[in-house]
Design a protein around this motif. Sequence first.
Motif, PDB file in Angstrom:
ATOM      1  N   ILE A 162       0.839  -1.070   0.029  1.00 57.29           N
ATOM      2  CA  ILE A 162       0.197   0.149  -0.195  1.00 57.29           C
ATOM      3  C   ILE A 162       0.941   1.265   0.068  1.00 57.29           C
ATOM      4  O   ILE A 162       0.480   2.434  -0.422  1.00 57.29           O
ATOM      5  CB  ILE A 162      -1.074   0.155   1.163  1.00 57.29           C
ATOM      6  N   HIS A 513      -2.998   4.732  -2.985  1.00 57.07           N
ATOM      7  CA  HIS A 513      -3.213   3.481  -3.277  1.00 57.07           C
ATOM      8  C   HIS A 513      -4.564   2.769  -2.709  1.00 57.07           C
ATOM      9  O   HIS A 513      -5.139   2.272  -3.550  1.00 57.07           O
ATOM     10  CB  HIS A 513      -2.008   2.410  -2.493  1.00 57.07           C
ATOM     11  N   ALA A 514      -4.814   3.076  -1.458  1.00 58.64           N
ATOM     12  CA  ALA A 514      -6.349   2.515  -0.964  1.00 58.64           C
ATOM     13  C   ALA A 514      -7.505   3.276  -1.738  1.00 58.64           C
ATOM     14  O   ALA A 514      -8.186   2.763  -2.012  1.00 58.64           O
ATOM     15  CB  ALA A 514      -6.546   3.069   0.373  1.00 58.64           C
ATOM     16  N   ASN A 517      -7.794   1.338  -4.998  1.00 61.82           N
ATOM     17  CA  ASN A 517      -8.345  -0.165  -4.856  1.00 61.82           C
ATOM     18  C   ASN A 517      -9.996   0.000  -4.442  1.00 61.82           C
ATOM     19  O   ASN A 517     -10.647  -0.768  -5.275  1.00 61.82           O
ATOM     20  CB  ASN A 517      -7.682  -0.695  -3.550  1.00 61.82           C
ATOM     21  N   LEU A 537      -7.554  -3.427   3.675  1.00 57.07           N
ATOM     22  CA  LEU A 537      -6.458  -2.350   3.609  1.00 57.07           C
ATOM     23  C   LEU A 537      -5.768  -2.339   4.807  1.00 57.07           C
ATOM     24  O   LEU A 537      -6.281  -2.069   6.025  1.00 57.07           O
ATOM     25  CB  LEU A 537      -7.171  -0.961   3.413  1.00 57.07           C
ATOM     26  N   PRO A 540      -4.024   1.959   5.508  1.00 54.34           N
ATOM     27  CA  PRO A 540      -4.270   3.163   4.499  1.00 54.34           C
ATOM     28  C   PRO A 540      -3.705   4.471   5.012  1.00 54.34           C
ATOM     29  O   PRO A 540      -3.298   5.467   4.512  1.00 54.34           O
ATOM     30  CB  PRO A 540      -5.489   2.736   4.112  1.00 54.34           C
ATOM     31  N   VAL A 586     -10.305  -2.445   7.470  1.00 50.58           N
ATOM     32  CA  VAL A 586      -9.402  -1.507   7.786  1.00 50.58           C
ATOM     33  C   VAL A 586      -8.238  -1.903   8.670  1.00 50.58           C
ATOM     34  O   VAL A 586      -8.926  -1.915  10.119  1.00 50.58           O
ATOM     35  CB  VAL A 586      -9.658  -0.074   7.704  1.00 50.58           C
ATOM     36  N   GLU A 588      -5.466  -0.855  11.257  1.00 49.57           N
ATOM     37  CA  GLU A 588      -4.683   0.547  11.368  1.00 49.57           C
ATOM     38  C   GLU A 588      -3.793   0.522  12.815  1.00 49.57           C
ATOM     39  O   GLU A 588      -4.144  -0.173  13.691  1.00 49.57           O
ATOM     40  CB  GLU A 588      -5.590   1.624  11.520  1.00 49.57           C
TER      41      GLU A 588
END
Length: 621
Positions: A162, A513-514, A517, A537, A540, A586, A588
């Motif tokens: 990513i 990049h996220a 997608n 992801l 991101p 997601v 993170e």
Amino acid sequence: MTGIRLRHLAFTGPSVEPAELIFDDGLNIIYGASNTGKSLASKAILFTIGASTKLPEIQEIAVYDGVWLGVTLAGQGDFTLYRAKRGGPLTLYKGLCKAAPSGVGEVLRQAHDKKRIDTISYRILDAIGLANKQVVRDGNGKKESLSIRLLSKYAVVGEQDIMSESSPVYLSGSPPERTFELNLFKLLLTGKDDSAVVTVQKETERKVAKAAKIELVDELLAQLDVELGKEPPSETESRGQLERLEQNADGLQSSLQSAQSQLDGLVIERRTKIHQERTLQERRGELELTLQRFAKLRAVYSSDLDRLHSIEEGGYVLAAIAGRDCMVCGASPDAQKHSPAADEVSMAQMAAAAEARKIEREQLELVQVVLSLEAESVILTKTIDELTKQASELDSAIQDLRPREASLRESYELYNSKRSNILKILDLYQRREKLTTRRAEIGAISTKRESDPAPVGPDSTTMFDFGETVKAVLKAWKFPDADRVQFDGRAYDISVAGKSRAANGKGVRAILHAAFNVAVVVHCIENNLPHLGFLVLDTPLLTYREPLNSRHGDLAEDEAELKGTLLAEHFYRHLASLKDHLQVIVIENSDPPTAISGLARIETFTGGQGDVRAGLLARPV
């Protein structure tokens, strides 16, 4: 619902409590400290859908022996995929479970095989409408069957990918793979695969193939020359020999057939005569046996007649002397004792006479039968002698005819052998002529490409539409300068205000990049095209990291600028709005904005601090 939805991810083992994650439709957020197993979750998802062959080798995973992934397949219902930690095939169970149910599951192969349907790749691609799709791999049209492994990077985007400077389209980073990756991108944006593309060999391959074909033909010609010999007759001479041979042999086959037919007729007739003779001999043997028995019967009749005649004569004498003085002693009848009764003697005499007449009649009948049988025997003897004579004559005729038939057969076999040899030579000449012609045809084939290579990647119209979708996604996220976003058709990457994605810091590269997608899925949704239905992801929002606690160092200038915006909140809100069409997970390190807490299922890994969950597995990893 379209595509696939993930329901749960669970690690199980014989002596440990299951470690699991639950997923909702729509937005799911897994956040927390580093080394708590967040990225392990994404890798485990890839592992259980067959897109990877092994799990990371970490200490905490040693106590677990398998992974369970609950999924919902569009139009098919709920299923659970199980895979042993060591890898290998997968097992698909009906329903959602975290332990082996009582029913037997369906074993699926991990390796994709376009000729099989018992693979995890086929089952997933079939559920989303992308099974049996073909993607061109190079400029010559060589194709590869789409697999879940090739498609997985559009569904699970890892942390390193990513933030990579490479184009999101070029997933492998290998230049030789770019044609394939662009055509895979085209398949996702258009729904059209490359099944109709004609595969053309490379020029070097065509040259090699041409040389190989000529070499093979030369080898076949050399073999034919060996079979023809050093000084073979020419084709014209061979045809002349065949014509002369046919003329000389005219009528030979019919003569042989006539002689053979005549010989066969004599043999059959002789066999018939011998059979008749044997049948008559058997009959004559039966007659001789019957006459012998009748001779014995005649002797019995003669003996019986002599006995009866004696009885008859004795009765006459007794009847004659009855009532007279004894001829021996002269005693009168009154003085005699045991005198036979005249009536009894008379009855015995009459019975003997009657029996004698009966035997004489039977004896006469026997004589007539014997005469008849003797006459038949004489006729049989004459007939047998005649048949023996005829069989002998036929035997002589057969012996006389055999040399002629053998001579004709030998002549025909010689003719046939010579004819076969000549025909073989003529066949070799014909094959040689065909091979010579074929060699000339191969030599005349051009090895240069006669047609233009198949177009690679999406067309300009599709690229423009996709670029507008990327722009719309970044606008929804409130990305700075979103109005000046473009998708570069040469670099196949996003640029903002003329600045390429690769020229930005890691955090900006990650969010762009996220966006790529997410835009791919949104484009599929808007155009009713197949897609996997879920998107993972990993990090991101790297821009929102705390530099002091991050291995990625200080924020770049563009990252710091982006961090000062509300992009994170709008990012999550937009992803949550796609709930009816897309499930997003997601992963993170930073806390999600408080404002979106009601829009997502949030799982927090603390790394061991407080009472909240420490990590994915039993201990932080």
